[in-house]
Design a protein around this motif. Structure first.
Motif, PDB file in Angstrom:
ATOM      1  N   GLU A 196       0.920  -1.250  -0.121  1.00  0.00           N
ATOM      2  CA  GLU A 196       0.017   0.032   0.075  1.00  0.00           C
ATOM      3  C   GLU A 196       0.844   1.390  -0.038  1.00  0.00           C
ATOM      4  OE1 GLU A 196      -4.270  -1.417   2.025  1.00  0.00           O
ATOM      5  OE2 GLU A 196      -2.639   0.042   3.204  1.00  0.00           O
ATOM      6  N   ALA A 197       0.502   2.398  -0.714  1.00  0.00           N
ATOM      7  CA  ALA A 197       0.883   3.735  -0.780  1.00  0.00           C
ATOM      8  C   ALA A 197       0.259   4.629  -0.226  1.00  0.00           C
ATOM      9  CB  ALA A 197       1.485   3.731  -2.292  1.00  0.00           C
ATOM     10  N   ILE A 198       0.802   6.024   0.322  1.00  0.00           N
ATOM     11  CA  ILE A 198      -0.011   6.985   0.698  1.00  0.00           C
ATOM     12  C   ILE A 198       0.366   8.026   0.058  1.00  0.00           C
ATOM     13  CG2 ILE A 198       1.817   7.189   2.610  1.00  0.00           C
ATOM     14  CD1 ILE A 198      -0.213   8.263   4.405  1.00  0.00           C
ATOM     15  N   LEU A 199      -0.541   9.030   0.100  1.00  0.00           N
ATOM     16  CA  LEU A 199      -0.314  10.555  -0.862  1.00  0.00           C
ATOM     17  C   LEU A 199      -0.592  11.460   0.497  1.00  0.00           C
ATOM     18  CD1 LEU A 199      -2.446   9.794  -3.993  1.00  0.00           C
ATOM     19  CD2 LEU A 199      -0.115   8.923  -3.491  1.00  0.00           C
ATOM     20  N   PHE A 200       0.014  12.654  -0.037  1.00  0.00           N
ATOM     21  CA  PHE A 200      -0.094  13.604   1.141  1.00  0.00           C
ATOM     22  C   PHE A 200      -0.302  14.994   0.248  1.00  0.00           C
ATOM     23  CE2 PHE A 200       1.607  17.350   3.465  1.00  0.00           C
ATOM     24  CZ  PHE A 200       1.316  16.984   4.734  1.00  0.00           C
ATOM     25  N   ILE A 201      -1.429  15.514   0.837  1.00  0.00           N
ATOM     26  CA  ILE A 201      -2.089  16.764   0.110  1.00  0.00           C
ATOM     27  C   ILE A 201      -2.190  17.834   0.907  1.00  0.00           C
ATOM     28  CG2 ILE A 201      -3.762  17.495  -1.548  1.00  0.00           C
ATOM     29  CD1 ILE A 201      -2.464  14.942  -2.522  1.00  0.00           C
ATOM     30  N   SER A 202      -1.513  19.006   0.619  1.00  0.00           N
ATOM     31  CA  SER A 202      -1.722  20.003   1.622  1.00  0.00           C
ATOM     32  C   SER A 202      -2.347  21.235   1.076  1.00  0.00           C
ATOM     33  CB  SER A 202      -0.126  20.454   2.041  1.00  0.00           C
ATOM     34  OG  SER A 202      -0.271  21.711   2.997  1.00  0.00           O
ATOM     35  N   ILE A 203      -3.312  21.882   1.763  1.00  0.00           N
ATOM     36  CA  ILE A 203      -4.284  22.925   0.879  1.00  0.00           C
ATOM     37  C   ILE A 203      -3.987  24.141   1.590  1.00  0.00           C
ATOM     38  CG2 ILE A 203      -6.563  23.740   0.600  1.00  0.00           C
ATOM     39  CD1 ILE A 203      -5.822  20.785  -0.810  1.00  0.00           C
ATOM     40  N   HIS A 204      -3.688  25.077   0.783  1.00  0.00           N
ATOM     41  CA  HIS A 204      -3.217  26.634   1.213  1.00  0.00           C
ATOM     42  C   HIS A 204      -4.033  27.656   0.092  1.00  0.00           C
ATOM     43  CE1 HIS A 204       0.068  25.827   4.232  1.00  0.00           C
ATOM     44  NE2 HIS A 204      -0.008  24.739   3.809  1.00  0.00           N
ATOM     45  N   VAL A 205      -3.975  28.736   0.710  1.00  0.00           N
ATOM     46  CA  VAL A 205      -4.449  29.942  -0.007  1.00  0.00           C
ATOM     47  C   VAL A 205      -3.250  30.773  -0.195  1.00  0.00           C
ATOM     48  CG1 VAL A 205      -5.909  31.902  -0.487  1.00  0.00           C
ATOM     49  CG2 VAL A 205      -6.661  29.707   0.892  1.00  0.00           C
ATOM     50  N   ASN A 206      -3.023  31.354  -1.464  1.00  0.00           N
ATOM     51  CA  ASN A 206      -1.986  32.491  -1.499  1.00  0.00           C
ATOM     52  C   ASN A 206      -2.233  33.944  -1.176  1.00  0.00           C
ATOM     53  OD1 ASN A 206       0.642  32.467  -2.681  1.00  0.00           O
ATOM     54  ND2 ASN A 206       0.166  31.377  -4.777  1.00  0.00           N
ATOM     55  N   SER A 207      -1.388  34.791  -1.429  1.00  0.00           N
ATOM     56  CA  SER A 207      -1.263  36.108  -0.983  1.00  0.00           C
ATOM     57  C   SER A 207      -0.024  36.762  -1.674  1.00  0.00           C
ATOM     58  CB  SER A 207      -1.323  36.673   0.213  1.00  0.00           C
ATOM     59  OG  SER A 207      -1.506  37.857   0.646  1.00  0.00           O
ATOM     60  N   SER A 208      -0.148  38.029  -2.193  1.00  0.00           N
ATOM     61  CA  SER A 208       0.812  38.747  -2.875  1.00  0.00           C
ATOM     62  C   SER A 208       0.679  40.148  -2.567  1.00  0.00           C
ATOM     63  CB  SER A 208       0.678  38.364  -4.498  1.00  0.00           C
ATOM     64  OG  SER A 208       1.874  39.216  -5.092  1.00  0.00           O
ATOM     65  N   LEU A 209       1.724  40.911  -2.540  1.00  0.00           N
ATOM     66  CA  LEU A 209       1.775  42.439  -2.639  1.00  0.00           C
ATOM     67  C   LEU A 209       1.101  42.876  -3.858  1.00  0.00           C
ATOM     68  CD1 LEU A 209       5.583  43.058  -1.363  1.00  0.00           C
ATOM     69  CD2 LEU A 209       3.368  43.153  -0.122  1.00  0.00           C
ATOM     70  N   ASP A 210       1.155  42.094  -4.954  1.00  0.00           N
ATOM     71  CA  ASP A 210       0.358  42.690  -6.045  1.00  0.00           C
ATOM     72  C   ASP A 210      -1.013  42.207  -6.212  1.00  0.00           C
ATOM     73  OD1 ASP A 210      -0.570  43.102  -8.603  1.00  0.00           O
ATOM     74  OD2 ASP A 210       1.131  41.833  -9.520  1.00  0.00           O
ATOM     75  N   THR A 211      -1.933  43.000  -5.873  1.00  0.00           N
ATOM     76  CA  THR A 211      -3.373  42.557  -5.726  1.00  0.00           C
ATOM     77  C   THR A 211      -3.774  42.326  -6.810  1.00  0.00           C
ATOM     78  OG1 THR A 211      -3.722  45.067  -5.966  1.00  0.00           O
ATOM     79  CG2 THR A 211      -3.358  44.389  -3.856  1.00  0.00           C
ATOM     80  N   ARG A 212      -3.209  42.424  -8.240  1.00  0.00           N
ATOM     81  CA  ARG A 212      -3.785  41.915  -9.433  1.00  0.00           C
ATOM     82  C   ARG A 212      -3.332  40.311  -9.586  1.00  0.00           C
ATOM     83  NH1 ARG A 212      -0.569  45.773 -13.194  1.00  0.00           N
ATOM     84  NH2 ARG A 212       1.144  44.938 -11.587  1.00  0.00           N
TER      85      ARG A 212
END
Length: 346
Positions: A196-212
């Protein structure tokens, strides 16, 4: 300098192979060899790893390496596959080793995905990225930790419904603070059955100084970063561990890249009418470099972009986004399990 008895034998064998090649020096293009053997050939140009498969048996190899893995359980020493005149070339000893393997009888059991661990980034005292926006006359705070958890819980439930035979795990299911080390410890302590194998999925949200800046992206561990994913085991010569570890690490890298591609494709089909794909990228994030398994980090959008932040605060959009991640994972699972655990070329 001293060598173990096994390594002495290996070195002697390599010397013999070198001397023997002048007399027994037939070479083949790998595709011609595969056709001659009646085997399926898979090749990944990015990592230089390849596979021959026939009747459930597999021979996996690395360009430039003299060690080949047989049925993921033992290895042999052959003249190294090399790139010559625009093609990958193997020697007669490589072909003979493959022929012996493919005629050796009943094939072993191969790998399946036994567990998927979802990691909602941040939590508790650590909000991650956040912004406050004026919405309908009210100031509303939009926080990364909440979005991460919402997507992760929905993804967990979707996977549980689709795969009741697999462990679908999550590092946190509420607004709890976990250190990066705790997340990795959870990942590396999951118990798996044989094959058996295992997968790791990390969930995040980005941010930037460039609001575009806007859009979604999926990250995997830089191929140049080397982990110790294989521990000392009985029956494995200590001098061979670095070689075998390197081969396993290449396999994890290949799988991580494919997971990233499949997830990105799933998200593109699901939300590309509202957001934009920023592609797959490589980086040495703490969680993906310390989790000893195929690992990716998904950035679902930018909170610093008001338009995208409003989408990420909308449940219907998060549902579409989550469905895209799920579809990508489901596609990878099909690919992985149909190939018996070798991810090769798509």
């Amino acid at each position: 300098m001293s060598f173990s008895p096994y390594k002495k034998q290996a070195l002697m064998l390599l010397c013999v192979l070198g001397a023997f090649s002048a007399l027994y020096g037939q070479t083949y293009l790998i595709q011609d060899a595969a056709d001659m053997l009646g085997a399926r050939f898979s090749w990944d140009t990015l990592t230089g790893a390849g596979l021959l498969e026939k009747d459930g048996h597999t021979l996996s190899f690395q360009r430039g390496e003299q060690f080949v893995l047989l049925d993921y359980s033992k290895f042999a020493i052959v003249s190294a596959p090399e790139w010559k005149d625009g093609g990958l070339v193997v020697g007669q000893d490589f072909v003979d080793t493959a022929m012996e393997l493919f005629s050796s009888g009943e094939a072993p059991q191969y790998y399946r995905i036994g567990a998927i661990l979802i990691d909602p980034g941040h939590g508790g005292k650590d909000p991650g990225a956040w912004r406050e926006y004026e919405i309908d006359g009210e100031t509303r705070r939009v926080q990364e930790k909440d979005i991460n958890l919402s997507v992760s819980l929905a993804l967990r439930d979707r996977l549980k419904a689709a795969y009741p035979d697999k462990q679908i795990l999550i590092t946190r299911d509420d607004d709890t603070y976990l250190t990066l080390e705790q997340r990795v410890e959870i990942a590396n302590s999951v118990e798996l059955a044989a094959h058996e194998a295992i997968l790791f999925i990390s969930i995040h949200v980005n941010s930037s100084l460039d609001t575009r800046a806007k859009g979604f992206e999926v990250w995997y561990l830089s191929p140049g970063y080397r982990r110790n994913v294989l521990k000392s085991q009985e029956g494995i010569d200590i001098d061979l561990l670095p070689i075998l570890n390197s081969m396993l690490e290449e396999e994890y890298t290949m799988e991580s890249i494919l997971i990233a591609k499949f997830i990105l494709d799933g998200m593109e089909k699901s939300i590309s009418d509202l957001s934009v794909s920023r592609g797959i990228k490589e980086e040495e994030w703490f969680v993906v470099r310390n989790a000893n398994m195929p690992s990716v980090l998904v950035e679902v959008g930018f909170l610093s972009n008001k338009e995208e932040a409003m989408l990420l605060a909308d449940d219907s959009y998060l549902h579409k986004l989550t469905e895209g991640i799920y579809n990508g994972l489901a596609a990878f699972i099909i690919h992985f399990e149909r190939s018996g655990g070798f991810t090769g070329a798509v």
